[in-house]
Enzyme design. Structure first.
Site, PDB file in Angstrom:
ATOM      1  N   THR A 125       0.846  -1.232   0.012  1.00 48.13           N
ATOM      2  CA  THR A 125       0.021  -0.124  -0.118  1.00 48.13           C
ATOM      3  C   THR A 125       0.997   1.293   0.136  1.00 48.13           C
ATOM      4  O   THR A 125       2.038   1.135  -0.272  1.00 48.13           O
ATOM      5  CB  THR A 125      -0.838  -0.103   1.222  1.00 48.13           C
ATOM      6  OG1 THR A 125      -1.941   1.061   1.199  1.00 48.13           O
ATOM      7  CG2 THR A 125      -0.411   0.061   2.657  1.00 48.13           C
ATOM      8  N   ASN A 126       0.354   2.477   0.538  1.00 52.41           N
ATOM      9  CA  ASN A 126       1.234   3.692   0.355  1.00 52.41           C
ATOM     10  C   ASN A 126       0.670   4.506   1.627  1.00 52.41           C
ATOM     11  O   ASN A 126      -0.073   3.988   2.286  1.00 52.41           O
ATOM     12  CB  ASN A 126       0.951   4.399  -1.130  1.00 52.41           C
ATOM     13  CG  ASN A 126      -0.815   4.524  -1.082  1.00 52.41           C
ATOM     14  OD1 ASN A 126      -1.111   5.519  -0.460  1.00 52.41           O
ATOM     15  ND2 ASN A 126      -1.178   3.742  -2.038  1.00 52.41           N
ATOM     16  N   ARG A 127       1.391   5.609   1.917  1.00 47.66           N
ATOM     17  CA  ARG A 127       0.982   6.388   2.582  1.00 47.66           C
ATOM     18  C   ARG A 127      -0.149   7.221   2.630  1.00 47.66           C
ATOM     19  O   ARG A 127      -0.377   8.285   3.671  1.00 47.66           O
ATOM     20  CB  ARG A 127       2.209   7.299   3.128  1.00 47.66           C
ATOM     21  CG  ARG A 127       3.531   6.530   3.599  1.00 47.66           C
ATOM     22  CD  ARG A 127       4.446   7.367   3.964  1.00 47.66           C
ATOM     23  NE  ARG A 127       5.956   6.912   4.235  1.00 47.66           N
ATOM     24  CZ  ARG A 127       6.206   5.900   5.137  1.00 47.66           C
ATOM     25  NH1 ARG A 127       5.480   5.948   6.004  1.00 47.66           N
ATOM     26  NH2 ARG A 127       7.319   5.414   5.054  1.00 47.66           N
TER      27      ARG A 127
END
Ligand code: CTP
Length: 399
Positions: free
Chosen positions: A210-212
């Site tokens: 995933t990402n932030r």
């Protein structure tokens, strides 16, 4: 908080134990910029005092219709006429009966009868009372007459029992109040699809890539569009945020699900704002079982995902984001052209206090024509309003 700026809100509080929560609501409403006058029924005044509400709203409180000597004695008819919105929170079963049948024998019910403003009702009572046919019939009469309802929610009740009867939380009541006040705003009659959050791509049954992205920018956009009168569909990849009230939420996880939900919501919509951080690559062969540790290096082959904005229908307004850590404007320009967008929001994610996860954002807006508009650092809520300031004329010219 623009829909509330300078607006006059009446908050009627009736005699449920949830009346103590109305003090927080009165305070938060005041912080939105609204002028809030609280009206208390005699039973409510036994749970919370007029002084509590006067202290948080800095306005007179109407608690006793027959006490002209009271410092807080105010003209209820004048208040009712000047109001932009009448909120009743908490509303008891008794209050619903009075509103439905026009009984006017306490400051809340009397003022409600004299008030032409929209009515937003947040009931709070025991679940058995809420489910009783008499109470449901009164709620139906009020809905039929145009009243909006916030809750009641399911959960633990003051009696210790579980059921539907809890007062809706403050954020939800304020969100719905924003939508009511925003009726007739510059996006009224338009449907806007907003995507938000960070997509998650499974590696196996427990792990994801995933990402932030926190989802804050997309959620702020959904709320701002709602508060300007739009019907909003929020396609939300996972975030830690509560869903905004008054918008249709489609909860999704993977980029493929974001794509499917966005493209289906775009049919019949007027605009798409893609604030979601969609994965560009996903594991090509996610394992159905948890991958066991072998001590060896693990290679996960990644395959590209579809670019959703590029696939979005060409007859709606399309807004993208460009999260960049270098060459901000050049990269954003390139994305604007490649994805054939009406507007791109360029976001330098290397700047402290701005971008991913932060409450504030510093962005530059680029359109195919005209100079880039560099905005100062401001709250994501404020950025959302500025983005929609650019979207609204595009929607009008497309009529
Ligand atoms: N976007 C999209 N579909 C994807 C990837 C991104 O619709 N598969 C959208 C994003 O929601 C955003 C815009 O495209 O509005 C730009 O996303 P960004 O990640 O900045 O750009 P990419 O096109 O993915 O390019 P790069 O990662 O190389 O910077």
């Amino acid at each position: 908080m623009r829909p509330f700026d300078g607006k006059r809100v009446l908050l009627g509080v009736t005699g449920s134990i949830a009346a103590y929560k109305a003090a927080d609501l009165a305070s938060k409403l005041t912080q939105t910029g609204a002028r809030v006058n609280v009206l208390l029924s005699p039973a409510a005044a036994r749970f919370v005092t007029p002084l509590t509400f006067r202290s948080v709203t800095h306005q007179p409180v109407l608690a006793d219709l027959f006490d002209p000597a009271s410092e807080d004695a105010i003209e209820h008819v004048a208040l009712a006429n000047a109001a932009d919105l009448f909120i009743v929170a908490p509303a008891t079963a008794n209050a619903l009966f009075k509103f439905a049948h026009g009984q006017a024998d306490d400051p809340v019910s009397l003022t409600a009868l004299a008030c032409p403003a929209p009515l937003l009702i947040a009931p709070a009572m025991d679940a058995d009372m809420w489910e009783h046919p008499a109470v449901q019939a009164n709620a139906a009469i009020l809905r039929e007459r145009g009243a909006e309802f916030a809750g009641p929610e399911r959960g633990r009740l003051a009696s210790g029992l579980y059921g539907q009867g809890r007062l809706a939380d403050t954020a939800q009541i304020i969100g719905l109040a924003g939508r009511v006040l925003g009726r007739g705003g510059d996006l009224a009659g338009k449907t806007i699809v907003v995507s938000a959050g960070g997509a998650q791509e499974p590696i196996d049954s427990v792990r994801v890539v995933t990402n932030r992205s926190s989802g804050k920018m997309g959620y702020a956009l959904a709320e701002a569009a709602r508060d300007r009168g739009a019907q909003v569909v929020l396609v939300s990849a996972p975030t830690a945020l509560p869903y905004p009230a008054g918008v249709a939420v489609r909860a999704v996880e993977t980029s493929a699900q974001v794509r499917e939900a966005v493209l289906s919501a775009c049919a019949g919509a007027d605009a798409l704002v893609m604030a979601a951080a969609v994965a560009d690559y996903r594991p090509a062969e996610p394992s159905a079982q948890k991958i066991k540790k072998s001590g060896e290096a693990l290679h996960v082959r990644m395959e590209p995902t579809a670019d959703i904005l590029s696939e979005a229908p060409r007859d709606i307004v399309r807004v993208g984001f460009a999260a960049e850590s270098q060459d901000l404007l050049a990269n954003a320009q390139a994305k604007l052209r490649a994805k054939e967008l009406h507007l791109i929001v360029a976001n330098d994610i290397s700047r402290e206090g701005s971008g991913f996860g932060a409450d504030d954002n510093q962005v530059t807006l680029l359109a195919p024509e005209g100079a880039p508009e560099e905005l100062p650092l401001m709250s994501k809520r404020e950025v959302a309003w500025r983005i929609l300031d650019r979207v609204a004329p595009l929607l009008r010219s497309g009529e």
